[in-house]
Each structure stands twice: as structure tokens, then as C-alpha cells.
Design a protein around this motif. Structure first.
Motif: not given
Length: 122
Positions: A76-83
Motif C-alpha cells: 500500500s505504501s508502494a502504491q501511494r508513492s508510485v501513484s
């Protein structure tokens, strides 16, 4: 002695598909032949250097995403950062092959000024 290391994954894929293929293409790993012999797969086995490139290339986008996510604690933290990165990247991304180097430098400098102004404002 036990079964070869490749037999279990091959057996799992065969169960998934529900039928035996007529031809199997793999890389040069010699244990594939032993695994096919162990599970009595009579399909024609094509094996060699760069024979399975088509399958390997199809996995590249997935591997690229996995590599980007390695440094994060959770998906989820990766998804936030990537988005967030994606939104910013596409805003300032230029088609570099369509413009001259001098124009690119000018536009990138202006984009950096805009970016710094936007980050200070928040």
C-alpha cells in the motif's frame, strides 16, 4: 532419491490447465528434461538458448513493478508513492525524441522551477 526440482511446478501447471500440451518450450536448464521424464510428459520438448524469450519478455512489466516495490515495507505504501510519482512524471514528461536538446534543456529548467514552486507552496 526424490523427484527433480522442476517436477512439482510442472505438475502444478499441468493440473491448472487440465490437459497435457503437445509441445513445451523451456530454457537450457537440464532439470526440465528430468522433470518431464518423472511426470511422464510425452510432449515434444524444445530446449535451448533463447528459445523461451517470448515467455520471458512477457514477464518484464511485472518484474519492473516488482523491482520498484522492493524498497517499501508494504504494497500500500508502494502504491501511494508510485501513484504520486506517476502523476508528477506524466505532468513533466516530454517526448525527448521529438525536440532538440537545447529546447529540452530550456523546458526541463522551467519544469524544475514549476516543481520547486509547487513543493514550496504545499
Amino acid at each position: 532419491m526424490g523427484e527433480p526440482p522442476g517436477a512439482a511446478p510442472v505438475r502444478k501447471r499441468l493440473k491448472e490447465y487440465g490437459f497435457a500440451p503437445t509441445q513445451v518450450t523451456t530454457g537450457e536448464l537440464r532439470s526440465y528434461g528430468a522433470a518431464f521424464h518423472e511426470i511422464r510428459l510425452s510432449a515434444r520438448h524444445e530446449q535451448g538458448h533463447r528459445k523461451n524469450n517470448r515467455a520471458e519478455v512477457s514477464h518484464q512489466p511485472l518484474r519492473r513493478r516488482e523491482r520498484k516495490m522492493q524498497r517499501f515495507r508494504s504494497s500500500s505504501s508502494a502504491q501511494r508513492s508510485v501513484s504520486l510519482y506517476s502523476a508528477v512524471y506524466h505532468t513533466f514528461d516530454l517526448q525527448r525524441h521529438l525536440i532538440s536538446r537545447r529546447t529540452l534543456r530550456t523546458v526541463r529548467a522551467q519544469a524544475m522551477v514549476d516543481w520547486q514552486a509547487a513543493t514550496v507552496a504545499t
